[in-house]
Scaffold this motif. Structure first.
Motif, mmCIF file in Angstrom:
data_model
loop_
_atom_site.group_PDB
_atom_site.id
_atom_site.type_symbol
_atom_site.label_atom_id
_atom_site.label_comp_id
_atom_site.label_asym_id
_atom_site.label_seq_id
_atom_site.Cartn_x
_atom_site.Cartn_y
_atom_site.Cartn_z
ATOM 1 N N ASP A 32 48.406 21.366 38.895
ATOM 2 C CA ASP A 32 47.057 21.245 39.367
ATOM 3 C C ASP A 32 47.045 21.258 40.867
ATOM 4 O O ASP A 32 48.122 20.997 41.445
ATOM 5 C CB ASP A 32 46.657 19.787 38.977
ATOM 6 N N HIS A 39 52.095 22.315 33.516
ATOM 7 C CA HIS A 39 51.550 21.843 32.192
ATOM 8 C C HIS A 39 50.760 22.942 31.411
ATOM 9 O O HIS A 39 50.344 23.935 32.333
ATOM 10 C CB HIS A 39 51.029 20.580 32.115
ATOM 11 N N HIS A 58 50.533 25.677 34.682
ATOM 12 C CA HIS A 58 49.837 25.665 35.707
ATOM 13 C C HIS A 58 50.275 24.493 36.248
ATOM 14 O O HIS A 58 50.561 23.609 35.628
ATOM 15 C CB HIS A 58 48.468 25.897 35.885
#
Ligand SMILES: O=C(O)CCC(=O)C(=O)O
Ligand SMILES: [Fe+2]
Length: 311
Positions: free
Chosen positions: A201, A258, A199
């Motif tokens: 952030d 990440h 994903h």
């Protein structure tokens, strides 16, 4: 010769210390800028956050997640308009192509009176633990993150050629949430199972505290299509750019994919701090551009990851 890519470690003490020379500050800002452009991630030392504060908040993770399941469920974030509180293992799907995340979490943010409730605004859901055991260390850590977040954002702004004053509205009353996380040992052999699926952030920047020695974070490096492991080092924070900063800088500062696979034998605790910004603010780097507000952006991304409809 093969080039080994790794997320750089940058000592930011020269930016934080008032006595440092302008030339040293500039060097730090330049190093931060390069890391944000190339990796979207950096590791920071010389940050001024006491080690005891970091150790205490990691201990809070253990204390909280060791509570009986019914006591944790009573704090469910799904019943909190402010999106504060607890999520069970498997509640969040960060990567829609993977299985639900193998982690449990607990969001806590600025304490706001019950009559001032709104999206990501409102009272926290504190567990039934003595204040010195949980409430006080968590609150103290939150304050440290607010100062570090401000310093990092300033460095980012200056690196783009802006005056620090451009951040005024964005940092006025920022929403900034800690997420206490627990990853149980990774036992699954299913390739679609992650502690946290791949994903980016949602918000502006994330300041992540990893439990020292409990590795697990991997960052995608697009030029070589590699997943780079970011070691869990004592007294070193991992900082990454979120989607808001990516959008606002037209990708000059990269919001990078990440994921987490608990690489240790036992439990892994970590505490990301999501600095979202003042909910009413729009792009500080292009005032008047008519962008969506911080609230509109975060609400869309956050609620969809939990299968919640926007309210
Ligand atoms: O636990 C970690 O190391 C990273 C967690 C993370 O990426 C997130 O919660 O957004
Ligand atoms: Fe993340």
């Amino acid at each position: 010769m093969t080039i080994v890519h790794r997320v750089p470690i940058i000592d930011i003490a020269a930016y934080i210390q008032p006595t440092a020379s302008a030339a040293d500050k500039t060097k730090v800002i330049q190093a931060v800028k390069e890391a944000c452009s190339q990796y979207g991630f950096l590791q920071v030392k010389g940050h001024g956050v006491p080690l005891e504060a970091q150790q205490s908040v990691l201990q809070c993770c253990k204390t909280l997640f060791d509570l009986p399941q019914d006591q944790k469920d009573a704090l469910s974030l799904k019943t909190s308009p402010a999106r504060r509180g607890y999520e069970r293992i498997g509640s969040q799907v960060l990567d829609a192509k993977a299985l639900p995340d193998c982690k449990e979490g607990y969001y806590v943010g600025r304490e706001v009176a019950p009559d001032n409730v709104g999206f990501m605004r409102g009272p926290n859901q504190w567990p039934n633990l003595p204040e010195p055991v949980f409430h006080e260390p968590v609150t103290a850590y939150w304050q440290h993150m607010l100062s570090l977040g401000q310093a990092l954002l300033e460095m980012l702004a200056i690196g783009l050629g802006h005056d620090v004053s451009t951040l005024r509205d964005f940092t006025k009353e920022p929403v900034m949430n800690l997420k206490l996380l627990h990853y149980p040992p990774h036992l699954s052999r299913d390739e679609r199972q992650f502690g946290a699926g791949a994903h980016t952030d949602f918000g502006s920047i994330t300041i992540l505290l990893q439990q020292p020695g409990k590795h697990g974070l991997q960052v995608f490096y697009a030029p070589t299509q590699e997943w780079l492991s970011v070691p869990a080092l004592e007294n070193v924070f991992v900082v990454n750019m979120g989607d808001l900063i990516h959008k606002w800088t037209d990708g000059e500062y990269n919001s990078t994919l990440h994921r987490v696979i608990n690489a240790s034998d036992g439990d892994r605790y970590s505490v990301p701090c999501f600095y979202q910004g003042d909910l009413n603010a729009t792009n500080p780097f292009k005032p008047g551009a008519g962008d969506e507000t911080v609230e509109e952006h975060i609400r869309r991304k956050f609620d969809s990851s939990y299968g919640l409809s926007a309210k």
